[in-house]
Design a protein around this motif. Sequence first.
Motif, PDB file in Angstrom:
ATOM      1  N   VAL A  78      42.317  -9.806  21.708  1.00 21.20           N
ATOM      2  CA  VAL A  78      43.321 -10.813  21.371  1.00 21.20           C
ATOM      3  C   VAL A  78      43.820 -11.534  22.615  1.00 21.20           C
ATOM      4  O   VAL A  78      44.101 -12.740  22.575  1.00 21.20           O
ATOM      5  CB  VAL A  78      44.496 -10.162  20.610  1.00 21.20           C
ATOM      6  N   ALA A  79      43.926 -10.832  23.745  1.00 22.98           N
ATOM      7  CA  ALA A  79      44.464 -11.439  24.966  1.00 22.98           C
ATOM      8  C   ALA A  79      43.545 -12.545  25.492  1.00 22.98           C
ATOM      9  O   ALA A  79      44.022 -13.559  26.009  1.00 22.98           O
ATOM     10  CB  ALA A  79      44.656 -10.366  26.036  1.00 22.98           C
ATOM     11  N   ILE A  80      42.242 -12.361  25.375  1.00 21.46           N
ATOM     12  CA  ILE A  80      41.304 -13.378  25.878  1.00 21.46           C
ATOM     13  C   ILE A  80      41.447 -14.688  25.107  1.00 21.46           C
ATOM     14  O   ILE A  80      41.600 -15.760  25.717  1.00 21.46           O
ATOM     15  CB  ILE A  80      39.862 -12.841  25.834  1.00 21.46           C
ATOM     16  N   PRO A  81      41.404 -14.693  23.769  1.00 20.00           N
ATOM     17  CA  PRO A  81      41.614 -15.972  23.063  1.00 20.00           C
ATOM     18  C   PRO A  81      42.978 -16.602  23.313  1.00 20.00           C
ATOM     19  O   PRO A  81      43.089 -17.834  23.334  1.00 20.00           O
ATOM     20  CB  PRO A  81      41.447 -15.584  21.587  1.00 20.00           C
ATOM     21  N   ILE A  82      44.007 -15.766  23.486  1.00 23.75           N
ATOM     22  CA  ILE A  82      45.336 -16.324  23.749  1.00 23.75           C
ATOM     23  C   ILE A  82      45.319 -17.136  25.045  1.00 23.75           C
ATOM     24  O   ILE A  82      45.826 -18.262  25.114  1.00 23.75           O
ATOM     25  CB  ILE A  82      46.386 -15.201  23.832  1.00 23.75           C
ATOM     26  N   ILE A  85      43.242 -20.383  24.449  1.00 26.70           N
ATOM     27  CA  ILE A  85      43.921 -21.366  23.604  1.00 26.70           C
ATOM     28  C   ILE A  85      45.038 -22.060  24.364  1.00 26.70           C
ATOM     29  O   ILE A  85      45.195 -23.297  24.300  1.00 26.70           O
ATOM     30  CB  ILE A  85      44.460 -20.680  22.333  1.00 26.70           C
ATOM     31  N   VAL A  86      45.837 -21.267  25.085  1.00 26.10           N
ATOM     32  CA  VAL A  86      46.918 -21.874  25.872  1.00 26.10           C
ATOM     33  C   VAL A  86      46.359 -22.822  26.912  1.00 26.10           C
ATOM     34  O   VAL A  86      46.876 -23.939  27.119  1.00 26.10           O
ATOM     35  CB  VAL A  86      47.769 -20.770  26.528  1.00 26.10           C
ATOM     36  N   SER A  87      45.285 -22.427  27.580  1.00 23.95           N
ATOM     37  CA  SER A  87      44.678 -23.284  28.598  1.00 23.95           C
ATOM     38  C   SER A  87      44.150 -24.578  27.999  1.00 23.95           C
ATOM     39  O   SER A  87      44.342 -25.663  28.555  1.00 23.95           O
ATOM     40  CB  SER A  87      43.553 -22.526  29.305  1.00 23.95           C
ATOM     41  N   ILE A  88      43.497 -24.506  26.848  1.00 23.56           N
ATOM     42  CA  ILE A  88      42.947 -25.705  26.213  1.00 23.56           C
ATOM     43  C   ILE A  88      44.051 -26.662  25.792  1.00 23.56           C
ATOM     44  O   ILE A  88      44.023 -27.862  26.112  1.00 23.56           O
ATOM     45  CB  ILE A  88      42.078 -25.320  25.002  1.00 23.56           C
ATOM     46  N   LEU A 109      54.395 -19.594  31.677  1.00 30.21           N
ATOM     47  CA  LEU A 109      55.466 -19.744  30.699  1.00 30.21           C
ATOM     48  C   LEU A 109      55.077 -19.226  29.322  1.00 30.21           C
ATOM     49  O   LEU A 109      55.890 -18.630  28.627  1.00 30.21           O
ATOM     50  CB  LEU A 109      55.869 -21.225  30.598  1.00 30.21           C
ATOM     51  N   GLY A 110      53.820 -19.472  28.923  1.00 31.03           N
ATOM     52  CA  GLY A 110      53.398 -19.103  27.580  1.00 31.03           C
ATOM     53  C   GLY A 110      52.931 -17.672  27.454  1.00 31.03           C
ATOM     54  O   GLY A 110      53.400 -16.923  26.597  1.00 31.03           O
ATOM     55  N   VAL A 111      52.008 -17.267  28.315  1.00 35.82           N
ATOM     56  CA  VAL A 111      51.413 -15.939  28.187  1.00 35.82           C
ATOM     57  C   VAL A 111      52.375 -14.856  28.646  1.00 35.82           C
ATOM     58  O   VAL A 111      52.596 -13.856  27.958  1.00 35.82           O
ATOM     59  CB  VAL A 111      50.089 -15.870  28.972  1.00 35.82           C
ATOM     60  N   ILE A 112      52.964 -15.009  29.839  1.00 39.39           N
ATOM     61  CA  ILE A 112      53.792 -13.936  30.380  1.00 39.39           C
ATOM     62  C   ILE A 112      55.115 -13.818  29.635  1.00 39.39           C
ATOM     63  O   ILE A 112      55.510 -12.722  29.220  1.00 39.39           O
ATOM     64  CB  ILE A 112      54.032 -14.167  31.890  1.00 39.39           C
ATOM     65  N   THR A 185      41.855 -15.049  32.389  1.00 43.60           N
ATOM     66  CA  THR A 185      41.156 -15.877  31.406  1.00 43.60           C
ATOM     67  C   THR A 185      41.520 -17.339  31.560  1.00 43.60           C
ATOM     68  O   THR A 185      40.645 -18.225  31.553  1.00 43.60           O
ATOM     69  CB  THR A 185      41.492 -15.400  29.986  1.00 43.60           C
ATOM     70  N   GLY A 186      42.806 -17.627  31.696  1.00 44.22           N
ATOM     71  CA  GLY A 186      43.223 -19.004  31.884  1.00 44.22           C
ATOM     72  C   GLY A 186      42.691 -19.606  33.168  1.00 44.22           C
ATOM     73  O   GLY A 186      42.289 -20.768  33.204  1.00 44.22           O
TER      74      GLY A 186
END
Length: 281
Positions: A78-82, A85-88, A109-112, A185-186
């Motif tokens: 789940v962490a990899i797609p998150i 997606i945020v990066s895209i 801001l989004g992931v952490i 990932t990002g």
Amino acid sequence: MEAQPQVARRRWSDSGARRWFDEHIKKSFETFGRQLAMFVEVFKVLIEDILKKRFPFGEFIRQCAFMASTSVFPTLLVAIPIGVIVSIQVSNIAGQIGATSFSGAATGLGVIRQGAPLVTSLLLAGAVGSAIAADLGSRTIREEIDAMRVMGVNPIQRLISPRLLATMVVSFLLCGFVCFVGFITGYLFNVYFQGGTPGSYTGTFASFAGVPDLLFALVKAVIFGAIVAIVACDRGLSTSGGPAGVANSVNAAVVNSVILLFTVNVVLTQVFALVVPAKVV
């Protein structure tokens, strides 16, 4: 003659409204109060057992191993797609306004701040919380919990406190793992697939996300882990109705945990925004 049907309908309506109030509103407050009382009792027992050196560390280690083995791989998936997606999404928006160099800030801001604690807690609620509710529910319908009380063994001390501490520790570790995976990932996706530069990504990441944000995410993860454990244990110990009741307890544990997690997340986020001001870059 016409007044009698109206009185009957009024009585039926009043009875239905009262039944709905008792089964939903009143029962919800009773459940919340019972879970809050269990939370206080479990922490009291946990601290006393640790200080008096009678805490069941063997059970704690077994629960940590079980929870980690159950949730690490799904958390990674789940962490990899998150992170992707945020990066895209943020890179597309940043490109439209001419701020492509601020892609790294989105991960901070989004992931952490939000993604890592919520992903960790939701996976724990689905995988670990359901397992705890099923285990304790099965013990309850087999009257093992009552037998423990008859023999003078406190179920809170023997079963619940090790699970609570294990859930909090595993949630803390998984949150840090998600933060690391989300950043990597990002970074890889932004640099190698979207044409970003490593310096701008890491620079904006460090500018917008600092140590307080990471500490806040870890604290939220620990709180969320405690919520998952308390709700699952309460639903498991309140099981009735045989095997069907165990299934209902598992479902209720997951649903109640998710609702509480999002509610508490809103409150904690607002408190953090008031206590820790945003960085000015």
